[in-house]
Write a protein that holds these residues in place. Structure first.
Motif, PDB file in Angstrom:
ATOM      1  N   PHE A 184      -7.742  -4.335  14.489  1.00  0.00           N
ATOM      2  CA  PHE A 184      -7.534  -2.887  14.590  1.00  0.00           C
ATOM      3  C   PHE A 184      -6.048  -2.546  14.556  1.00  0.00           C
ATOM      4  O   PHE A 184      -5.632  -1.607  13.864  1.00  0.00           O
ATOM      5  N   PHE A 185      -5.238  -3.301  15.292  1.00  0.00           N
ATOM      6  CA  PHE A 185      -3.810  -3.008  15.342  1.00  0.00           C
ATOM      7  C   PHE A 185      -3.173  -3.088  13.961  1.00  0.00           C
ATOM      8  O   PHE A 185      -2.257  -2.325  13.640  1.00  0.00           O
ATOM      9  N   SER A 186      -3.647  -4.029  13.140  1.00  0.00           N
ATOM     10  CA  SER A 186      -3.035  -4.214  11.818  1.00  0.00           C
ATOM     11  C   SER A 186      -3.221  -3.000  10.917  1.00  0.00           C
ATOM     12  O   SER A 186      -2.462  -2.823   9.950  1.00  0.00           O
ATOM     13  N   GLN A 187      -4.218  -2.156  11.213  1.00  0.00           N
ATOM     14  CA  GLN A 187      -4.482  -0.995  10.368  1.00  0.00           C
ATOM     15  C   GLN A 187      -4.230   0.334  11.081  1.00  0.00           C
ATOM     16  O   GLN A 187      -4.078   1.358  10.434  1.00  0.00           O
ATOM     17  N   TRP A 188      -4.212   0.310  12.413  1.00  0.00           N
ATOM     18  CA  TRP A 188      -4.067   1.550  13.178  1.00  0.00           C
ATOM     19  C   TRP A 188      -2.697   1.702  13.811  1.00  0.00           C
ATOM     20  O   TRP A 188      -2.544   2.337  14.841  1.00  0.00           O
ATOM     21  N   SER A 189      -1.699   1.109  13.196  1.00  0.00           N
ATOM     22  CA  SER A 189      -0.341   1.213  13.745  1.00  0.00           C
ATOM     23  C   SER A 189       0.485   2.273  13.024  1.00  0.00           C
ATOM     24  O   SER A 189       1.704   2.326  13.191  1.00  0.00           O
ATOM     25  N   GLY A 190      -0.166   3.087  12.221  1.00  0.00           N
ATOM     26  CA  GLY A 190       0.538   4.106  11.458  1.00  0.00           C
ATOM     27  C   GLY A 190       0.860   3.669  10.051  1.00  0.00           C
ATOM     28  O   GLY A 190       1.222   4.493   9.194  1.00  0.00           O
ATOM     29  N   ASN A 191       0.715   2.378   9.790  1.00  0.00           N
ATOM     30  CA  ASN A 191       1.028   1.855   8.461  1.00  0.00           C
ATOM     31  C   ASN A 191       0.083   2.388   7.396  1.00  0.00           C
ATOM     32  O   ASN A 191       0.425   2.432   6.205  1.00  0.00           O
ATOM     33  N   GLY A 192      -1.130   2.797   7.784  1.00  0.00           N
ATOM     34  CA  GLY A 192      -2.087   3.325   6.807  1.00  0.00           C
ATOM     35  C   GLY A 192      -1.590   4.569   6.111  1.00  0.00           C
ATOM     36  O   GLY A 192      -1.924   4.821   4.945  1.00  0.00           O
ATOM     37  N   LEU A 193      -0.786   5.374   6.797  1.00  0.00           N
ATOM     38  CA  LEU A 193      -0.256   6.592   6.177  1.00  0.00           C
ATOM     39  C   LEU A 193       0.699   6.251   5.035  1.00  0.00           C
ATOM     40  O   LEU A 193       0.683   6.882   3.986  1.00  0.00           O
ATOM     41  N   ALA A 194       1.524   5.226   5.240  1.00  0.00           N
ATOM     42  CA  ALA A 194       2.466   4.828   4.193  1.00  0.00           C
ATOM     43  C   ALA A 194       1.802   3.969   3.130  1.00  0.00           C
ATOM     44  O   ALA A 194       2.201   3.994   1.965  1.00  0.00           O
ATOM     45  N   SER A 195       0.744   3.203   3.504  1.00  0.00           N
ATOM     46  CA  SER A 195       0.112   2.281   2.562  1.00  0.00           C
ATOM     47  C   SER A 195      -0.734   3.008   1.523  1.00  0.00           C
ATOM     48  O   SER A 195      -0.719   2.675   0.345  1.00  0.00           O
ATOM     49  N   TYR A 196      -1.507   4.014   1.967  1.00  0.00           N
ATOM     50  CA  TYR A 196      -2.461   4.651   1.057  1.00  0.00           C
ATOM     51  C   TYR A 196      -2.111   6.097   0.715  1.00  0.00           C
ATOM     52  O   TYR A 196      -2.532   6.607  -0.310  1.00  0.00           O
ATOM     53  N   TYR A 197      -1.340   6.763   1.579  1.00  0.00           N
ATOM     54  CA  TYR A 197      -1.107   8.190   1.356  1.00  0.00           C
ATOM     55  C   TYR A 197       0.371   8.540   1.447  1.00  0.00           C
ATOM     56  O   TYR A 197       0.731   9.603   1.945  1.00  0.00           O
ATOM     57  N   LEU A 198       1.214   7.632   0.946  1.00  0.00           N
ATOM     58  CA  LEU A 198       2.647   7.886   0.981  1.00  0.00           C
ATOM     59  C   LEU A 198       3.004   9.159   0.225  1.00  0.00           C
ATOM     60  O   LEU A 198       3.850   9.927   0.653  1.00  0.00           O
ATOM     61  N   ASN A 199       2.310   9.388  -0.913  1.00  0.00           N
ATOM     62  CA  ASN A 199       2.642  10.583  -1.692  1.00  0.00           C
ATOM     63  C   ASN A 199       2.339  11.858  -0.915  1.00  0.00           C
ATOM     64  O   ASN A 199       3.060  12.860  -1.013  1.00  0.00           O
ATOM     65  N   LYS A 200       1.283  11.864  -0.092  1.00  0.00           N
ATOM     66  CA  LYS A 200       0.957  13.036   0.716  1.00  0.00           C
ATOM     67  C   LYS A 200       2.007  13.250   1.802  1.00  0.00           C
ATOM     68  O   LYS A 200       2.381  14.385   2.110  1.00  0.00           O
ATOM     69  N   VAL A 201       2.474  12.153   2.382  1.00  0.00           N
ATOM     70  CA  VAL A 201       3.526  12.241   3.397  1.00  0.00           C
ATOM     71  C   VAL A 201       4.805  12.776   2.770  1.00  0.00           C
ATOM     72  O   VAL A 201       5.475  13.656   3.327  1.00  0.00           O
ATOM     73  N   LEU A 202       5.149  12.269   1.582  1.00  0.00           N
ATOM     74  CA  LEU A 202       6.361  12.732   0.898  1.00  0.00           C
ATOM     75  C   LEU A 202       6.232  14.189   0.470  1.00  0.00           C
ATOM     76  O   LEU A 202       7.204  14.954   0.544  1.00  0.00           O
ATOM     77  N   ASP A 203       5.039  14.577   0.023  1.00  0.00           N
ATOM     78  CA  ASP A 203       4.810  15.999  -0.297  1.00  0.00           C
ATOM     79  C   ASP A 203       5.080  16.874   0.920  1.00  0.00           C
ATOM     80  O   ASP A 203       5.676  17.953   0.813  1.00  0.00           O
ATOM     81  N   ALA A 204       4.641  16.396   2.079  1.00  0.00           N
ATOM     82  CA  ALA A 204       4.756  17.178   3.309  1.00  0.00           C
ATOM     83  C   ALA A 204       6.200  17.391   3.727  1.00  0.00           C
ATOM     84  O   ALA A 204       6.512  18.369   4.421  1.00  0.00           O
ATOM     85  N   ILE A 205       7.107  16.485   3.323  1.00  0.00           N
ATOM     86  CA  ILE A 205       8.522  16.655   3.689  1.00  0.00           C
ATOM     87  C   ILE A 205       9.352  17.136   2.496  1.00  0.00           C
ATOM     88  O   ILE A 205      10.579  17.058   2.518  1.00  0.00           O
TER      89      ILE A 205
END
Length: 519
Positions: free
Chosen positions: A294-315
């Motif tokens: 669980f830690f390997s996927q729920w440490s916040g890395n999922g946002l950068a791994s699969y949805y980096l473009n959405k995060v970048l859009d948001a900023i």
């Protein structure tokens, strides 16, 4: 490469380090060949890593967005999660095939399914065909990903096992940055081939395995569990001692494996899923395995791994070329850090790397949250740029442990008779956590924005406390001795002493022969 462990039993220190060939591996032709076969197994992980970065890159391609009607929210979450749903569906079958037919057979079966899946994915004419193909890729991937890491750890030369098994998950990042730069390179292709080419390349590792898996040796542990001890001895001798079956190291390994398998059979005549929960030692194993999955996927890395473009859009970083470039550079950086941690895991130690990694992620995630909030609430451009720097800083800490060590640690703490089932539980937990990440993250990010980041601050704090309390150091031990750690020092000492006694007898016989020869 690291040496062997020192075990203490009744005050007596026993070690297998003096049995090892301490020459560099590249000066030993048999080890060069063995490590080449292991590389064929390592590429399994690159298929999985390729997928995450490919889906990230495809979302920045206008051609892919147009082909699938610009998916958002739940639709986008399903496209990201469906591969792991496919993996989840394979979990009931993979461990039985790995234990019944062998590690190589399950890898071969998985490679064939993934090749078919990538062909369908590349040829997709609509979103439903694309989703179905990704499900099939995930279904096949679970078979290969069940067999490959176990075969790697059960084949590797003792002093190289920790580093090589850790490199397995490092190849996840290698696949990830290959996908990132592939989508960057195909961005300017005006047709659907801009996304079909990356889709086709996803099957390349499986094609390599399909042609070369026939030459890879089978696991000596699996062969011995099936009563094929002569075949197991030949493999150990050929790759670990230049074909000498009487070599002290080979006899030590052979006796240790035999003793462990016999002890496991005597302790549990029938091994089932409930065996994982029957003893205090197994419960400790399960607690750690489920947690680090669980830690390997729920440490916040999922946002950068699969949805980096959405995060970048948001900023405010919306240029597709810039997004793809950031993704590509980030994957190269992750890979470098991950390889470093893999090669030094026996020097620094698993526990220390996990603590440094988790503490570093917590601090950098807090800073990311502050930057995201400042940009969202006040439009602070400097905060947006700092946020990008924090993503790279976060990527310094995450791959120190959670990329290279989670597979290594899971495989090595499980005894042979529970290894496939325990590793399946690990993969099941990974699938559940990934499905959550891929389906929930884009919805939460779309609805509550930067406030969603505060959830991960609380979770990372819990992770750090858990790691400090429960993670056990396992560096510089053989596979059998590491697994026995959770069953008490007595079992570790017994296994080591049984193997050492066999070697002592062999060495005395050799010395006696030498003395007679000198006379």
């Amino acid at each position: 490469m690291a040496g062997g462990p020192a075990l203490s039993s009744g005050g007596e220190v026993r070690s297998y380090e003096h049995l090892l060939d301490h020459r560099p591996w590249y000066k030993n032709k048999r080890l060069i060949l063995l490590n080449f076969w292991i590389v064929i197994l390592l590429v399994t992980s690159s298929t999985n890593g390729y997928d995450g970065s490919m889906m990230n890159g495809l979302q920045s391609l206008p051609q892919w967005q147009d082909a699938f009607n610009h998916p958002t929210g739940g639709s986008l979450g399903l496209l990201g999660a469906i591969q792991n749903i496919g993996s989840l569906c394979a979990l009931p079958f993979a461990p039985y095939m790995a234990d019944g037919l062998g590690r190589k057979s399950v890898i071969l079966w998985g490679a064939c399914l993934m090749i078919i899946g990538t062909i369908l994915q590349t040829a997709s004419q609509n979103v439903h065909m694309f989703i179905g193909a990704r499900w099939l890729i995930g279904f096949g991937l679970n078979f290969a990903a069940t067999g490959a890491p176990m075969l790697i750890s059960e084949l590797a030369y003792p002093s190289q096992r920790g580093q090589i098994t850790s490199l397995y998950n490092s190849l996840w990042i290698f696949g990830s940055f290959i996908a990132a730069w592939t989508t960057f390179g195909t961005f300017h292709i005006p047709t659907s081939w801009s996304w079909r080419i990356p889709s086709a390349i996803q099957g390349f590792p499986s094609v390599i395995q399909l042609f070369l898996i026939w030459f890879v040796p089978e696991s000596p542990r699996w062969l011995m569990s099936k009563g094929r001890e002569e075949e197991a001895l030949k493999i150990l001798a050929y790759y670990h001692a230049k074909g000498n079956a009487k070599d002290p190291l080979v006899e030590y390994e052979f006796q240790e494996i035999r003793t462990t398998i016999q002890l496991d059979r005597e302790a549990e005549n029938s091994v089932g899923w409930m065996t994982l929960f029957k003893t205090p030692g197994n419960l400790r194993r399960v607690r750690i395995i489920v947690a680090i999955a669980f830690f390997s996927q729920w440490s916040g890395n999922g946002l950068a791994s699969y949805y980096l473009n959405k995060v970048l859009d948001a900023i405010g970083i919306t240029n597709p070329t810039v997004q793809l470039l950031i993704n590509g550079v980030l994957q190269i950086y992750n890979f470098i850090i991950c390889v470093f941690a893999s090669l030094w895991c026996d020097k620094i130690g698993r526990r220390k790397l996990f603590i440094i990694s988790t503490a570093g992620m917590l601090v950098t995630w807090i800073l990311e949250t502050v930057c995201f909030a400042l940009y969202s609430e006040r439009g602070n451009v400097a905060a947006a740029h700092t946020f990008i720097a924090m993503i790279f800083l976060f990527s310094t800490f995450y791959p120190l442990a959670y990329s290279p060590l989670i597979v290594t640690y899971t495989v090595e703490i499980l005894p042979y008779n529970l290894r496939s089932r325990g590793f399946t539980l690990f993969n099941f937990t990974i699938c559940l956590s990934l499905i959550f990440n891929q389906y929930v993250n884009p919805i939460a990010l779309q609805n509550i924005g930067w406030k969603y980041y505060t959830v991960y601050i609380a979770w990372l704090t819990f992770e750090l406390i858990f790691i400090c309390l429960y993670l056990v150091e396992t560096k510089n031990r053989t596979l059998e001795e590491t697994a026995a750690l959770f069953d008490g020092d007595e079992k570790v000492a017994f296994i080591s002493n049984q193997a050492t006694d066999k070697v002592d007898t062999t060495e005395k016989r050799i010395e006696s022969t030498d003395d007679k020869g000198s006379l």
